[in-house]
Each structure stands twice: as structure tokens, then as C-alpha cells.
Write a protein that holds these residues in place. Structure first.
Motif, short mmCIF file in Angstrom:
data_model
loop_
_atom_site.label_atom_id
_atom_site.label_comp_id
_atom_site.label_asym_id
_atom_site.label_seq_id
_atom_site.Cartn_x
_atom_site.Cartn_y
_atom_site.Cartn_z
N ARG A 1 -4.01 4.80 13.37
CA ARG A 1 -3.30 4.07 14.81
C ARG A 1 -2.79 2.71 14.36
O ARG A 1 -1.60 2.63 14.77
CB ARG A 1 -4.41 3.88 15.95
N LEU A 2 -3.32 1.90 13.60
CA LEU A 2 -2.89 0.57 13.04
C LEU A 2 -1.58 0.74 12.21
O LEU A 2 -0.63 0.00 12.42
CB LEU A 2 -3.99 -0.10 12.57
N ILE B 1 1.28 -4.59 4.45
CA ILE B 1 0.85 -5.82 4.64
C ILE B 1 0.48 -6.07 6.25
O ILE B 1 -0.47 -6.73 6.52
CB ILE B 1 2.15 -6.90 4.13
N VAL B 2 1.32 -5.56 7.08
CA VAL B 2 1.11 -5.84 8.60
C VAL B 2 -0.07 -5.14 9.16
O VAL B 2 -1.12 -5.95 9.81
CB VAL B 2 2.28 -5.36 9.51
N VAL B 3 -0.33 -3.99 8.51
CA VAL B 3 -1.60 -3.34 9.17
C VAL B 3 -2.85 -4.15 8.35
O VAL B 3 -3.95 -3.94 8.83
CB VAL B 3 -1.62 -1.80 8.45
N SER B 4 -2.64 -4.80 7.26
CA SER B 4 -3.93 -5.62 6.81
C SER B 4 -4.07 -6.74 7.54
O SER B 4 -5.40 -7.05 7.68
CB SER B 4 -3.49 -5.90 5.15
N MET B 5 -3.15 -7.23 8.06
CA MET B 5 -3.46 -8.28 9.20
C MET B 5 -4.14 -7.78 10.34
O MET B 5 -5.13 -8.41 10.63
CB MET B 5 -2.11 -8.79 9.58
N PHE B 6 -3.98 -6.69 10.79
CA PHE B 6 -4.61 -6.03 12.02
C PHE B 6 -5.86 -5.59 11.56
O PHE B 6 -6.87 -6.05 12.30
CB PHE B 6 -3.82 -4.86 12.30
N PHE B 7 -6.05 -5.14 10.34
CA PHE B 7 -7.37 -4.41 9.92
C PHE B 7 -8.23 -5.75 9.40
O PHE B 7 -9.50 -5.60 9.66
CB PHE B 7 -7.21 -3.46 8.67
N GLY B 8 -7.89 -6.58 8.93
CA GLY B 8 -8.40 -7.78 8.42
C GLY B 8 -9.08 -8.47 9.81
O GLY B 8 -10.15 -9.15 9.59
N GLY B 9 -8.36 -8.36 11.07
CA GLY B 9 -8.99 -8.96 12.02
C GLY B 9 -10.10 -8.13 12.86
O GLY B 9 -10.83 -8.65 13.62
N ILE B 10 -10.24 -6.88 12.24
CA ILE B 10 -11.13 -6.19 12.77
C ILE B 10 -12.49 -6.06 11.56
O ILE B 10 -13.67 -6.29 12.19
CB ILE B 10 -10.96 -4.64 12.66
N THR B 11 -12.41 -5.99 10.53
CA THR B 11 -13.31 -5.77 9.57
C THR B 11 -13.99 -7.05 8.81
O THR B 11 -15.11 -7.32 8.59
CB THR B 11 -13.11 -4.90 8.59
N GLY B 12 -13.01 -8.02 8.60
CA GLY B 12 -13.33 -9.14 8.05
C GLY B 12 -13.64 -9.26 6.41
O GLY B 12 -13.86 -10.03 5.93
N THR B 13 -13.39 -7.98 6.00
CA THR B 13 -13.77 -7.59 4.45
C THR B 13 -12.54 -7.32 3.89
O THR B 13 -11.63 -6.43 4.50
CB THR B 13 -14.99 -6.99 4.37
N ALA B 14 -12.48 -7.39 2.43
CA ALA B 14 -11.15 -7.02 1.57
C ALA B 14 -11.40 -5.60 1.25
O ALA B 14 -10.32 -4.88 1.26
CB ALA B 14 -10.81 -8.10 0.53
N ILE B 15 -12.40 -5.28 0.64
CA ILE B 15 -12.53 -3.82 0.07
C ILE B 15 -12.33 -2.77 0.92
O ILE B 15 -11.92 -1.78 0.60
CB ILE B 15 -13.91 -3.83 -0.92
N SER B 16 -13.04 -3.15 2.30
CA SER B 16 -12.87 -1.94 3.30
C SER B 16 -11.48 -1.65 3.56
O SER B 16 -10.86 -0.68 3.88
CB SER B 16 -13.89 -2.38 4.55
#
Length: 426
Positions: free
Chosen positions: A77-78, A98-113
Motif C-alpha cells: 500500500r505504501l 526512497i519515498v516509501v522508505s520514508m513512510f516505512f521508517g516512520g512505522i518500523t524504525g529499523t533499517a533491515i526490516s
């Protein structure tokens, strides 16, 4: 100090022969304890005291929330939302990454996931559209380094608990540096897109389709808003926000999106517990190592040595950044931040550097190591997903690493980048 020197040497030798970092920390610390003839019950006490912090309870719940959102297919979805924003630009899939990593980083807070969840979908799509495997893996690994900067961030929680800095302020301070990392990486993609004539999405999306895409992802995007909003308004503490995040993620995954069954939820909880255990071992081992350094006043001696070296403040900060970058190339960011924070805090106090500002440039520096050869974990994950050799990815990721380093220097030498938002809300 002899036993401290032996402890540090032992630690780097064990790391060089690929002993897992927690065991390398524990084994090398025992060298100090036996050498200094300290009773072993102190080891047990120090290990237990390393968890004597209410704020650390946030870690398992943020890990659980991230796991649930990953398993619930939120990344799909992201990605559609990110494609809606930048899909018509040349090199659109790289921008989307890159943009979805911004969204996803705000959810998981971890890089490897971030690397695994997004890379498993986007890397094959990028290769199919004509992007090279090495570039696709490189942009995925590089963009995932935003995860530990954009709140919520496990690194910020751990640093704040050690340095006695407000976790709320750490989360706020990470917003602008996180955006700068993303913007700098987009600049790299822009240059690469022009040079290699990268493709873009040709089909247009109607307003009705755009509304459906945004609607489907709105609940996922709302999660970081709930976390930060609750903390900023004083409704919840960071630990309570983590609990709310885990509960919210479970509700929308099971009853709204219906992509997570009860059986799978139990498996996710088990996997989160294992991951929390791994992080906890690192926290305990690093705390023990740090106590040994503090017990011999090694941080104070290091600070005095640097101050007596007649170096200017900006030269000392450059030396610290070089040391952190070298450490980040061989060590995961969480144990690294736990080891260096007690060592560097006395120096920051002498230099009148705000510990909040210090925490930000240290964190941005260390997370760059997650995508830096030779042992960056995000680099390895991207290599496995893309089936591209590490050597090729290492060459492709260099421009992104240079962009990250520029951001590190900006955050280091311009404190207002980190302190601007927290200062507005004091």
C-alpha cells in the motif's frame, strides 16, 4: 588502564575473527574483570541494571508494531502511494523506493526490516523495468538507512536512556536530518536517471484511482502520526506510545486489512520476542563494556587527551565522525551507540555541545554504516534479494554513501538542523 587496553584489543580481535558482537563484548569485558580481580557477582548486577530503565520497555513494542505492519502487507500500500507521488518522474521506481522508505521508517524504525520488506517487492520490479540489479539493490540498501532516523527510532530510545535526553526531543530532532538523507539520495537518483535515461511510469492514474490508493494506505500512514502526536501532546510517554502502536497495528492488520490471521499473529509475536532478545543481549553486553570503561575513567581521560591536543572544536568533531564512520563499517549501530555514548559524553560537555545535537549526528553517522561495505547488514540483505554480487552493489552504492556523509557533516556543523524543531516546541 592496562586491563582496559587488553579489553579493547581483545574485543577488536574477536570482531576480526567474526565472533558475534554480543559475545565479543562479553568475552572481552571478562578480561577486564578477571584482570582487575573484581567479583563476578558485579557482572551479574551490571547486566541486570542495564535494563533498569522504563523507557527501554518501548523497544519490544515498537519491534512488534513494525513486525505486524510488515506481515500485514503494508509495504504494498505504501509503495502505491509513493508511486502516486513520484511515479511520473524519470527514474520513478528509484524515487518510489526512497519515498516509501520514508513512510516505512516512520512505522518500523529499523533499517533491515525496511530493506527486506520493500526490497522483496521493488527490486524485482526495478530489474523488470530495466534497472540494473546492482543499482536496484544499492538504492534499496541506502534508502533503508532513513529508518533509524525518522521517528520512531530504536537508536534514539537507547541513546536517550544513556544520555538522559528526552526521547520526545530525539524523535523531533530526527525529522529534518531524516528528510535531508532522503532528499540527498533523490539528488543521486536524479543524476543517475539523466545519465542512464531511466524509465518512468507511462500510464496515468485517475483521481478516483488516486483516492482509492490513498484511502487504502491512510491507516498505515496514520501510525507515525499517532505515535508522535500522542507524545507531543503529552497524552502518552514514548513507552506508552509504543504499546499503542503495537495495539493499533494489530487491530488494523487483523480486522481492517484482514491480512493477518490469529495463528500468524502468534508467530509474529514469537519472532518479535526473539528479535527483542537479540537486542537485549546487545544492550546488556554493551552496558557491561561501557561500565568497565567508566570505572577506569577512560572517557574522562580520552576527553582530556583530545582537549590537550590543541585541536580546534571542528577538528575534534571531524575526528569523532571519522572514528564513528569506521566503527559503523564493522559494527551494528545499536551496540556502537551504546559503547561510544558514555565515552564521548564527557567530551561533549567540555565542548559545550548539546547532547541532543550530539545524539543526532552520531546516529546519522552510525546508520550510514548499515549500508557500507564490508559488513553492512542492509547491503547483505539487498544482495541476497537482488542476487547481485556484493562487489557490484558496493560500487553502485558509493554515490549514496557520499550523499549520506554530506548530510552527516551538515548535521554535525550546523546544530540548528537538529535543534530547530525541538526548540519550537519547548
Amino acid at each position: 588502564m592496562l586491563y582496559i587496553a587488553l579489553m579493547v584489543i581483545c574485543f577488536f580481535v574477536l570482531m576480526a575473527i567474526r565472533v558475534p558482537i554480543p559475545f565479543a563484548l562479553l568475552a572481552s569485558t571478562l578480561v577486564y574483570y578477571f584482570g582487575a580481580e573484581l567479583p563476578l557477582n558485579i557482572v551479574v548486577v551490571r547486566l541486570l541494571r542495564s535494563f533498569d530503565s522504563f523507557i527501554l520497555l518501548a523497544i519490544p513494542f515498537f519491534i512488534l508494531a513494525g513486525r505486524i505492519m510488515s506481515e500485514a502487507g503494508i509495504s504494498d500500500r505504501l509503495i502505491r502511494v509513493a508511486d502516486l507521488i513520484v511515479g511520473r518522474v524519470k527514474g520513478s521506481l528509484a524515487y518510489t523506493n526512497i519515498v516509501v522508505s520514508m513512510f516505512f521508517g516512520g512505522i518500523t524504525g529499523t533499517a533491515i526490516s525496511d530493506t527486506t520488506a520493500i526490497g522483496s517487492i521493488l527490486i524485482p520490479s526495478m530489474v523488470k523495468k530495466g534497472y540494473s540489479r546492482s543499482f536496484s539493490a544499492a538504492v534499496t540498501a541506502a534508502s533503508s538507512t532513513m529508518g533509524p532516523i525518522i521517528p520512531p527510532s530504536l537508536m534514539f530510545i537507547i541513546y536517550g536512556s544513556i544520555a538522559q535526553v528526552s526521547i520526545r526531543d530525539m524523535f523531533l530532532a530526527g525529522a529534518i536530518p531524516g528528510l535531508l538523507v532522503g532528499i540527498s539520495q533523490m539528488a543521486v537518483v536524479k543524476i543517475h536517471a539523466i545519465k542512464n535515461d531511466l524509465p518512468r511510469r507511462e500510464e496515468t492514474i485517475s483521481p478516483r484511482e488516486a483516492w482509492i490508493i490513498v484511502r487504502d494506505a491512510s491507516l498505515a500512514i496514520l501510525l507515525p502520526v499517532i505515535i508522535l502526536g500522542g507524545i507531543l501532546l503529552g497524552i502518552v510517554s514514548p513507552t506508552e506510545a509504543a504499546v499503542v502502536a503495537a495495539f493499533y497495528a494489530g487491530i488494523i492488520a487483523m480486522f481492517v486489512y484482514r491480512t493477518l490471521s490469529v495463528r500468524r499473529l502468534l508467530t509474529v509475536i514469537k519472532e518479535s520476542a526473539v528479535e527483542t532478545g537479540s537486542v537485549s543481549i546487545i544492550i546488556a553486553a554493551a552496558a557491561l563494556f561501557g561500565w568497565a570503561l567508566s570505572n577506569e575513567q577512560a572517557p574522562q581521560m580520552f576527553a582530556e587527551w583530545l582537549m590537550d591536543s590543541s585541536l580546534s572544536k571542528w577538528q575534534i568533531l571531524l575526528m569523532i565522525n571519522l572514528m564513528l564512520f569506521g566503527l559503523g563499517m564493522f559494527m551494528d549501530s545499536i551496540p556502537a551507540i551504546m559503547i561510544v555514548t558514555p565515552v564521548l559524553l564527557p567530551l561533549f560537555n567540555i565542548l559545550n555541545i548539546d547532547p541532543l545535537h550530539a545524539g543526532l549526528f552520531m546516529s546519522v553517522n552510525l546508520i550510514t554504516g548499515l549500508a557500507t561495505p564490508p559488513v553492512g547488514c542492509c547491503l547483505f540483505a539487498a544482495s541476497i534479494i537482488s542476487e547481485s554480487p556484493m562487489e557490484k552493489i558496493s560500487r553502485a552504492i558509493l554515490p549514496f554513501l557520499i550523499a549520506n556523509v554530506i548530510v552527516v557533516l551538515l548535521v554535525t556543523y550546523i546544530p540548528s538542523i537538529s535543534l530547530f524543531i525541538p526548540s519550537l516546541l519547548k
